[in-house]
Design an enzyme around this catalytic site. Structure first.
Site, PDB file in Angstrom:
ATOM      1  N   ARG A  68      -2.857  11.171   1.603  1.00  8.11           N
ATOM      2  CA  ARG A  68      -3.427  10.438   0.459  1.00  8.11           C
ATOM      3  C   ARG A  68      -4.358  11.278  -0.418  1.00  8.11           C
ATOM      4  NH1 ARG A  68      -4.664   4.297   2.134  1.00  8.11           N
ATOM      5  NH2 ARG A  68      -4.246   3.912  -0.044  1.00  8.11           N
ATOM      6  N   CYS A 101      -6.093   9.637   5.899  1.00  8.19           N
ATOM      7  CA  CYS A 101      -6.365   8.386   6.593  1.00  8.19           C
ATOM      8  C   CYS A 101      -5.195   8.088   7.495  1.00  8.19           C
ATOM      9  CB  CYS A 101      -6.620   7.249   5.619  1.00  8.19           C
ATOM     10  SG  CYS A 101      -5.152   6.712   4.783  1.00  8.19           S
ATOM     11  N   LYS A 129      -7.715  -8.675  -2.811  1.00  8.94           N
ATOM     12  CA  LYS A 129      -8.638  -7.554  -2.557  1.00  8.94           C
ATOM     13  C   LYS A 129      -8.364  -6.417  -3.546  1.00  8.94           C
ATOM     14  CE  LYS A 129      -7.487  -4.487   0.788  1.00  8.94           C
ATOM     15  NZ  LYS A 129      -7.415  -3.131   0.221  1.00  8.94           N
ATOM     16  N   ASN A 130      -7.089  -6.092  -3.740  1.00  7.36           N
ATOM     17  CA  ASN A 130      -6.769  -4.930  -4.576  1.00  7.36           C
ATOM     18  C   ASN A 130      -6.964  -5.176  -6.065  1.00  7.36           C
ATOM     19  OD1 ASN A 130      -6.270  -3.515  -2.292  1.00  7.36           O
ATOM     20  ND2 ASN A 130      -4.048  -3.327  -2.575  1.00  7.36           N
ATOM     21  N   ARG A 155     -11.055  -5.934   6.861  1.00  9.59           N
ATOM     22  CA  ARG A 155     -11.150  -5.267   5.557  1.00  9.59           C
ATOM     23  C   ARG A 155     -10.430  -6.067   4.479  1.00  9.59           C
ATOM     24  NH1 ARG A 155      -8.199  -0.248   5.667  1.00  9.59           N
ATOM     25  NH2 ARG A 155      -8.464  -0.647   3.455  1.00  9.59           N
ATOM     26  N   ASP A 182       2.740  -2.326   1.404  1.00 10.63           N
ATOM     27  CA  ASP A 182       1.752  -3.134   2.128  1.00 10.63           C
ATOM     28  C   ASP A 182       2.379  -4.307   2.899  1.00 10.63           C
ATOM     29  OD1 ASP A 182      -0.219  -1.465   1.275  1.00 10.63           O
ATOM     30  OD2 ASP A 182      -1.120  -2.844  -0.163  1.00 10.63           O
TER      31      ASP A 182
HETATM   32  C1  UD1 Z   1      -3.017   1.337  -3.600  1.00 15.81           C
HETATM   33  C2  UD1 Z   1      -3.403   0.132  -2.805  1.00 15.81           C
HETATM   34  C3  UD1 Z   1      -2.758   0.156  -1.418  1.00 15.81           C
HETATM   35  C4  UD1 Z   1      -1.249   0.337  -1.547  1.00 15.81           C
HETATM   36  C5  UD1 Z   1      -0.915   1.530  -2.440  1.00 15.81           C
HETATM   37  C6  UD1 Z   1       0.572   1.626  -2.750  1.00 15.81           C
HETATM   38  C7  UD1 Z   1      -5.609  -0.406  -3.649  1.00 15.81           C
HETATM   39  C8  UD1 Z   1      -7.074  -0.433  -3.405  1.00 15.81           C
HETATM   40  N1  UD1 Z   1      -4.858   0.111  -2.680  1.00 15.81           N
HETATM   41  O1  UD1 Z   1      -3.507   2.482  -2.896  1.00 15.81           O
HETATM   42  O2  UD1 Z   1      -3.030  -1.082  -0.772  1.00 15.81           O
HETATM   43  O3  UD1 Z   1      -0.692   0.577  -0.266  1.00 15.81           O
HETATM   44  O4  UD1 Z   1      -1.600   1.410  -3.709  1.00 15.81           O
HETATM   45  O5  UD1 Z   1       1.033   0.464  -3.324  1.00 15.81           O
HETATM   46  O6  UD1 Z   1      -5.118  -0.877  -4.662  1.00 15.81           O
HETATM   47  N2  UD1 Z   1      -0.827  10.170  -4.552  1.00 15.81           N
HETATM   48  C9  UD1 Z   1      -0.939  11.517  -4.782  1.00 15.81           C
HETATM   49  N3  UD1 Z   1      -1.994  11.979  -5.530  1.00 15.81           N
HETATM   50  C10 UD1 Z   1      -2.925  11.136  -6.044  1.00 15.81           C
HETATM   51  C11 UD1 Z   1      -2.815   9.755  -5.812  1.00 15.81           C
HETATM   52  C12 UD1 Z   1      -1.743   9.294  -5.063  1.00 15.81           C
HETATM   53  O7  UD1 Z   1      -0.096  12.305  -4.326  1.00 15.81           O
HETATM   54  O8  UD1 Z   1      -3.853  11.615  -6.706  1.00 15.81           O
HETATM   55  C13 UD1 Z   1       0.298   9.645  -3.740  1.00 15.81           C
HETATM   56  C14 UD1 Z   1      -0.162   8.960  -2.449  1.00 15.81           C
HETATM   57  O9  UD1 Z   1      -0.397   9.891  -1.403  1.00 15.81           O
HETATM   58  C15 UD1 Z   1       1.020   8.048  -2.163  1.00 15.81           C
HETATM   59  C16 UD1 Z   1       1.461   7.626  -3.574  1.00 15.81           C
HETATM   60  O10 UD1 Z   1       0.927   8.608  -4.462  1.00 15.81           O
HETATM   61  O11 UD1 Z   1       2.066   8.771  -1.557  1.00 15.81           O
HETATM   62  C17 UD1 Z   1       0.978   6.267  -4.000  1.00 15.81           C
HETATM   63  O12 UD1 Z   1      -0.415   6.150  -3.739  1.00 15.81           O
HETATM   64  P1  UD1 Z   1      -1.375   5.274  -4.641  1.00 15.81           P
HETATM   65  O13 UD1 Z   1      -0.584   4.334  -5.496  1.00 15.81           O
HETATM   66  O14 UD1 Z   1      -2.357   6.164  -5.312  1.00 15.81           O
HETATM   67  O15 UD1 Z   1      -2.141   4.428  -3.527  1.00 15.81           O
HETATM   68  P2  UD1 Z   1      -3.613   3.888  -3.656  1.00 15.81           P
HETATM   69  O16 UD1 Z   1      -3.938   3.661  -5.074  1.00 15.81           O
HETATM   70  O17 UD1 Z   1      -4.530   4.741  -2.833  1.00 15.81           O
END
Ligand code: UD1
Length: 424
Positions: A122, A117, A22-23, A400, A308
């Site tokens: 996030r 969420c 999915k990712n 999902r 995950d």
């Molecule tokens: C992706 C994955 C999700 C997985 C996560 C961590 C997808 C669609 N989803 O989510 O399944 O659990 O990586 O491996 O690929 N953060 C910030 N600011 C930002 C962006 C992120 O502070 O602008 C923080 C987040 O709150 C979190 C950390 O960075 O604490 C990592 O998040 P991130 O890697 O961005 O997760 P996703 O990409 O949303």
């Protein structure tokens, strides 16, 4: 609302074919915005998140065709609308993946802010900062990210203070059409990032360093790309979840269509717990353990132990002898499954972002509620060994990200039924 009824099923055996990730599918669907012509995506998982993102592209004006169950063709030629509405982003946070490609191709877009969420705040500040470093003018109005770059995006150095998976993917896609060279320092190194880069490279973009601490992308200066057919990589989290089904029931099962290298953090942890693991070129077999030992996990970015898989290993910890410790480093609130596991009899204490699981405990079936995607799968795992019957409610979370979960679990001997009504 549908719910799952699971009877204790502790003697599993057989094989499971793992679906596409999915990712990986999500950023690749978003990347079709960068394409000149039809893009064919193979091994695409038939899960709700994927359907939502394709629907979103269609709301923007794209066409899509289902060629067969796991093959989809997408054409984004006729996209005319660049507004990604709240209602869709609310359904799926990963809609933020449209920010980079829309901005790169059209020089403007409006994408709703996702908000918090179940697993934490996030934020998307790092995505926004990166787009503005690449020349976009960004304002937040009425809950929307309004981004404009009338002269297109320009390559630049993006330094991520924190590693972000979808943030890295947004920059990669934006940089692919930008003018000049973008260097991403401290990018995510997940296999899904590597696949996105490999696909863009095949489509004509000069990219190097994917899977390392620095990715360099030479943009096409607005010229759309020529994609070849894409085959989505196997889902390492789905694979890890089924290995945990073997582990928690101490049964021997095989998962097929996997890339074992992507699962190393998971298979190493299972070995540490006491399982023998047989690894082939594209399959993994978990063999019964003599004894299940308590373990420690700290979640981390790839190649570390994935957040995950944290909930699934917590369910497994209830069957290990001694106190296991799980430290969640990435998401501040990713322990919603603790309460539900406790309802089944798990002995877990929580202090901040550390959970101590005291095992081994006999679990007893009960009504439980899924709170997020991976928490749902932890509840299924716990239900496999809970005495009697467990009903899992709010399983739309599960849909999902897990394709054909009842069929796959039934095929290895799980007594599982999806039923209607009786919602919580
Ligand atoms: C992706 C994955 C999700 C997985 C996560 C961590 C997808 C669609 N989803 O989510 O399944 O659990 O990586 O491996 O690929 N953060 C910030 N600011 C930002 C962006 C992120 O502070 O602008 C923080 C987040 O709150 C979190 C950390 O960075 O604490 C990592 O998040 P991130 O890697 O961005 O997760 P996703 O990409 O949303």
């Amino acid at each position: 609302m549908d719910y799952l009824k699971i009877e204790k099923s502790d003697n599993l055996h057989g094989n499971i074919d793992i679906s596409g990730a999915k990712n990986s599918a999500l950023p690749l669907i978003a990347a079709t915005i960068l394409s000149k012509s039809d893009v064919i995506l193979e091994n695409i998982p038939n899960v709700v998140d994927v359907k939502v993102l394709i629907k979103l592209l269609m709301m923007l004006g794209a066409d899509s065709k289902i060629i067969s169950e796991n093959i989809v063709s997408i054409n984004t030629r006729n996209i005319s609308n660049t507004q990604v509405v709240y209602d869709m982003v609310r359904k799926m946070r990963a809609s933020i993946l449209l920010l980079g490609p829309l901005l790169a191709r059209f020089g403007k877009c409006q994408v709703s802010l996702p908000g918090g969420c179940a697993i934490g705040a996030r934020p998307v500040d790092l995505h926004i900062k990166a787009m503005s470093n690449m020349g976009a003018d960004i304002s937040i109005i009425n809950g929307y990210i309004n981004a404009i770059a009338p002269k297109g995006l320009r390559g630049s150095d993006i330094i991520f203070d924190k590693i972000t998976v979808t943030g890295t993917e947004n920059v990669i896609m934006a940089a692919a059409l930008a003018k000049g060279t973008t260097t991403i320092i401290n990018p995510a190194k997940e296999p899904e990032i590597v696949q996105l880069c490999d696909v863009l490279k095949q489509a004509g973009v000069e990219i190097s360093g994917q899977g390392t601490n620095e990715i360099v992308i030479v943009g096409s200066d607005g010229e759309l790309l020529n994609f070849s057919n894409i085959s989505i990589i196997p889902d390492r989290i789905e694979a890890g979840t089924y290995l945990c089904a073997g582990a928690i029931t101490n049964s021997s099962i095989t998962i097929n269509n996997v890339i074992p290298k992507h699962l190393e953090a998971i298979t190493n942890k299972l070995k540490e717990i006491g399982f023998d693991i047989e690894i082939d070129s594209n399959s993994i077999t978990i063999l019964k353990a003599r004894e299940l030992n308590a373990f420690e996990i700290t979640t981390s970015e790839y190649p570390g132990f994935p957040t995950d898989m944290q909930a699934q290993f917590m369910a497994l910890a209830t069957q290990c002898n001694g106190v296991s410790t799980i430290k969640e480093r990435l998401f501040e609130n990713r322990f919603m499954h603790v309460n539900e596991l406790q309802r089944l009899g798990a002995n877990i204490s929580l202090l901040g972002n550390v959970a101590n699981i005291n095992g081994r405990t006999d679990l007893i079936g009960a009504d439980v509620m899924a709170t997020d995607l991976r928490a749902s799968s932890a509840l299924i795992l716990a239900a496999l060994i809970a005495n009697g019957q467990t009903k899992i409610h709010r399983i739309y979370h599960l849909d999902r990200g897990y394709e054909k979960i009842e069929q796959k679990l039934s095929s290895i001997g799980v007594k599982i039924q999806r039923l209607k009504g009786d919602s919580v």
